[in-house]
Design a protein around this motif. Structure first.
Motif, PDB file in Angstrom:
ATOM      1  N   LEU A 311       0.820  -1.213   0.000  1.00 40.56           N
ATOM      2  CA  LEU A 311       0.000   0.000   0.000  1.00 40.56           C
ATOM      3  C   LEU A 311       0.854   1.263   0.000  1.00 40.56           C
ATOM      4  N   LEU A 312       1.990   1.200   0.687  1.00 41.11           N
ATOM      5  CA  LEU A 312       2.879   2.365   0.758  1.00 41.11           C
ATOM      6  C   LEU A 312       3.754   2.501  -0.489  1.00 41.11           C
ATOM      7  N   GLY A 313       3.921   1.396  -1.219  1.00 35.62           N
ATOM      8  CA  GLY A 313       4.778   1.447  -2.399  1.00 35.62           C
ATOM      9  C   GLY A 313       6.249   1.323  -2.067  1.00 35.62           C
ATOM     10  N   HIS A 314       6.555   0.664  -0.934  1.00 35.79           N
ATOM     11  CA  HIS A 314       7.952   0.433  -0.584  1.00 35.79           C
ATOM     12  C   HIS A 314       8.529  -0.661  -1.475  1.00 35.79           C
ATOM     13  N   GLU A 315       9.773  -0.510  -1.875  1.00 35.43           N
ATOM     14  CA  GLU A 315      10.427  -1.530  -2.693  1.00 35.43           C
ATOM     15  C   GLU A 315      10.873  -2.707  -1.842  1.00 35.43           C
ATOM     16  N   ASP A 316      11.280  -2.424  -0.608  1.00 37.23           N
ATOM     17  CA  ASP A 316      11.851  -3.461   0.248  1.00 37.23           C
ATOM     18  C   ASP A 316      11.081  -3.530   1.568  1.00 37.23           C
ATOM     19  N   LEU A 317      10.841  -4.734   2.034  1.00 33.65           N
ATOM     20  CA  LEU A 317      10.102  -4.921   3.287  1.00 33.65           C
ATOM     21  C   LEU A 317      10.850  -4.304   4.473  1.00 33.65           C
ATOM     22  N   SER A 318      12.186  -4.241   4.378  1.00 31.28           N
ATOM     23  CA  SER A 318      12.974  -3.691   5.483  1.00 31.28           C
ATOM     24  C   SER A 318      12.590  -2.238   5.764  1.00 31.28           C
ATOM     25  N   THR A 319      12.163  -1.506   4.733  1.00 32.07           N
ATOM     26  CA  THR A 319      11.725  -0.115   4.916  1.00 32.07           C
ATOM     27  C   THR A 319      10.452  -0.071   5.746  1.00 32.07           C
ATOM     28  N   THR A 320       9.566  -1.023   5.511  1.00 36.43           N
ATOM     29  CA  THR A 320       8.284  -1.066   6.216  1.00 36.43           C
ATOM     30  C   THR A 320       8.452  -1.533   7.655  1.00 36.43           C
ATOM     31  N   GLN A 321       9.554  -2.199   7.945  1.00 38.49           N
ATOM     32  CA  GLN A 321       9.748  -2.776   9.279  1.00 38.49           C
ATOM     33  C   GLN A 321       9.939  -1.735  10.378  1.00 38.49           C
ATOM     34  N   ILE A 322      10.026  -0.448  10.001  1.00 40.74           N
ATOM     35  CA  ILE A 322      10.090   0.589  11.042  1.00 40.74           C
ATOM     36  C   ILE A 322       8.796   0.630  11.840  1.00 40.74           C
ATOM     37  N   TYR A 323       7.744   0.014  11.306  1.00 39.51           N
ATOM     38  CA  TYR A 323       6.453  -0.010  12.000  1.00 39.51           C
ATOM     39  C   TYR A 323       6.244  -1.298  12.802  1.00 39.51           C
ATOM     40  N   SER A 324       7.239  -2.179  12.776  1.00 38.59           N
ATOM     41  CA  SER A 324       7.065  -3.490  13.415  1.00 38.59           C
ATOM     42  C   SER A 324       6.908  -3.377  14.929  1.00 38.59           C
ATOM     43  N   HIS A 325       7.444  -2.299  15.532  1.00 35.78           N
ATOM     44  CA  HIS A 325       7.329  -2.145  16.989  1.00 35.78           C
ATOM     45  C   HIS A 325       5.885  -1.936  17.420  1.00 35.78           C
ATOM     46  N   LEU A 326       5.018  -1.628  16.464  1.00 33.35           N
ATOM     47  CA  LEU A 326       3.605  -1.380  16.781  1.00 33.35           C
ATOM     48  C   LEU A 326       2.792  -2.670  16.874  1.00 33.35           C
ATOM     49  N   GLN A 327       3.419  -3.775  16.476  1.00 27.06           N
ATOM     50  CA  GLN A 327       2.715  -5.059  16.534  1.00 27.06           C
ATOM     51  C   GLN A 327       2.730  -5.587  17.964  1.00 27.06           C
ATOM     52  N   LYS A 328       2.080  -4.838  18.844  1.00 26.53           N
ATOM     53  CA  LYS A 328       2.101  -5.114  20.283  1.00 26.53           C
ATOM     54  C   LYS A 328       1.593  -6.519  20.596  1.00 26.53           C
ATOM     55  N   GLN A 329       0.525  -6.922  19.923  1.00 27.06           N
ATOM     56  CA  GLN A 329      -0.061  -8.234  20.200  1.00 27.06           C
ATOM     57  C   GLN A 329       0.936  -9.343  19.868  1.00 27.06           C
ATOM     58  N   ASN A 330       1.653  -9.204  18.752  1.00 24.54           N
ATOM     59  CA  ASN A 330       2.639 -10.219  18.377  1.00 24.54           C
ATOM     60  C   ASN A 330       3.749 -10.304  19.410  1.00 24.54           C
ATOM     61  N   LEU A 331       4.160  -9.150  19.927  1.00 25.86           N
ATOM     62  CA  LEU A 331       5.220  -9.139  20.938  1.00 25.86           C
ATOM     63  C   LEU A 331       4.738  -9.814  22.211  1.00 25.86           C
ATOM     64  N   GLU A 332       3.513  -9.541  22.596  1.00 28.25           N
ATOM     65  CA  GLU A 332       2.960 -10.147  23.813  1.00 28.25           C
ATOM     66  C   GLU A 332       2.822 -11.658  23.659  1.00 28.25           C
ATOM     67  N   GLU A 333       2.412 -12.093  22.449  1.00 28.30           N
ATOM     68  CA  GLU A 333       2.282 -13.531  22.193  1.00 28.30           C
ATOM     69  C   GLU A 333       3.637 -14.226  22.263  1.00 28.30           C
ATOM     70  N   ALA A 334       4.670 -13.536  21.779  1.00 28.60           N
ATOM     71  CA  ALA A 334       6.017 -14.123  21.820  1.00 28.60           C
ATOM     72  C   ALA A 334       6.486 -14.301  23.261  1.00 28.60           C
ATOM     73  N   ILE A 335       6.253 -13.291  24.101  1.00 33.64           N
ATOM     74  CA  ILE A 335       6.669 -13.364  25.500  1.00 33.64           C
ATOM     75  C   ILE A 335       5.878 -14.438  26.254  1.00 33.64           C
ATOM     76  N   SER A 336       4.604 -14.617  25.874  1.00 28.88           N
ATOM     77  CA  SER A 336       3.761 -15.602  26.568  1.00 28.88           C
ATOM     78  C   SER A 336       4.254 -17.026  26.348  1.00 28.88           C
ATOM     79  N   LEU A 337       5.092 -17.227  25.329  1.00 29.24           N
ATOM     80  CA  LEU A 337       5.621 -18.567  25.062  1.00 29.24           C
ATOM     81  C   LEU A 337       6.748 -18.944  26.006  1.00 29.24           C
ATOM     82  N   LEU A 338       7.286 -17.974  26.725  1.00 21.94           N
ATOM     83  CA  LEU A 338       8.406 -18.252  27.642  1.00 21.94           C
ATOM     84  C   LEU A 338       7.943 -19.026  28.862  1.00 21.94           C
TER      85      LEU A 338
END
Length: 338
Positions: A311-338
């Motif tokens: 949607l943003l028209g980024h050529e590389d996914l690494s550019t979009t990954q600046i928003y990955s810190h907003l995936q709060k639910q994914n981070l919480e799910e990862a910690i819950s596996l510990l």
């Protein structure tokens, strides 16, 4: 790389490393001065003398390079090129391009970094791209900036606003066309240059999509077209603009004060900043924040980074990954596996 002479041959030999292996080739001369000249012009790749390097001053190369890229690069990029060369010439003088040493460039990057980290990064990237073209044009034998590490700049999380803050900004925006422009940026994530070049034939109200298009006068940053769905709220606002348009087949600009005249990017940026300050919001908010906000909303609602990238028209996914810190639910799910 060095030259030497043995008893086995009357000619000086040149020794160099090729893919980690020491290789020797004859200079075919017994004259030491000629042997050194051979070494200066030697190419590891072809074992033949390099093409003749042409001499050109930094300022003349800058002008030639700007002329070459002006049809394919944005005005902001051209300003970056102008500024980067201005700073380099101020530091090193308007010397011949091939006289730029690695030491001089390293000192330039380091001293600039001490003043402005973002500036150092900008100059490094811009000049590195220009020097790669200089190699292709035989102004340089190789790119000296490739031997210098890029300055490391701490990347802060992108600033973004909520739809409530957008409404506050719009309340302090007096011109109707600016309100619709700011809203479109917030709900599509389109770059400012794309918005100002958007014409009515980009918008399909039947399918509720905007097709960001390339043309003879405009190309997207990635040089690729993309499709962005229109939300119901945005569709309503854009539809309200339709009666003001005389002829949709005329390819007229969607956002304009005078029909047929494209708006200026700096003017729109300043108008947005004016509204932000009038609303009493964070001064770090600028027009590009609207693009960040579009992406941030999607990520926080569970949309995958790959979809956001498209949607943003980024050529590389690494550019979009600046928003990955907003995936709060994914981070919480990862910690819950510990």
């Amino acid at each position: 790389m060095f030259i030497f002479k043995t008893k086995k041959s009357p000619f000086y030999q040149l020794t160099y490393d090729l893919n980690g292996k020491r290789t020797t080739v004859s200079t075919k001369t017994a004259n030491q001065k000629e042997a050194y000249k051979f070494m200066a012009n030697f190419s590891r790749e072809s074992n033949e003398p390099k093409e003749q390097i042409h001499f050109i001053s930094l300022s003349k190369f800058r002008d030639e390079y700007k002329e070459y890229i002006k049809l394919t690069k944005s005005k902001s990029y051209l300003r970056s090129v102008e500024l980067s060369f201005k700073q380099l010439i101020s530091f090193a003088g308007d010397i011949s391009l091939n006289r730029l040493s690695i030491l001089t460039l390293d000192k330039f990057v380091t001293s600039t970094f001490a003043r402005t980290q973002r500036g150092a990064g900008l100059y490094y990237r811009t000049l590195k791209a220009a020097f790669s073209k200089a190699v292709l044009w035989n102004y340089l034998s190789d790119n000296p900036l490739k031997k210098i590490k890029a300055p490391k700049i701490a990347k802060p999380f992108p600033v973004f606003i909520s739809d409530i803050e957008l409404r506050i900004i719009l309340e302090h925006t007096h011109k109707e066309y600016l309100k619709v422009l700011f809203t479109t940026a917030f709900y599509t994530g389109m770059r400012l240059g794309e918005l100002l070049n958007m014409k009515w034939n980009w918008i399909d109200f039947k399918q509720n999509i905007i097709t960001v298009q390339c043309s003879a006068t405009f190309t997207t940053k990635s040089k690729k077209e993309r499709i962005i769905p229109i939300s119901p709220l945005l569709r309503s606002q854009l539809s309200n603009q339709l009666p003001k348009v005389i002829n949709l087949e005329n390819n007229s600009f969607v956002f304009t004060r005078i029909n047929g005249i494209k708006l200026n990017e700096d003017f729109i940026s300043k108008q947005f900043k004016k509204s932000v300050r009038a609303a009493g919001l964070d001064d770090k908010i600028h027009f590009h924040t609207l693009r960040h906000s579009f992406a941030s909303q999607l990520v926080q609602k569970g949309v995958s980074l790959y979809v956001v990238k498209e949607l943003l028209g980024h050529e590389d996914l690494s550019t979009t990954q600046i928003y990955s810190h907003l995936q709060k639910q994914n981070l919480e799910e990862a910690i819950s596996l510990l």
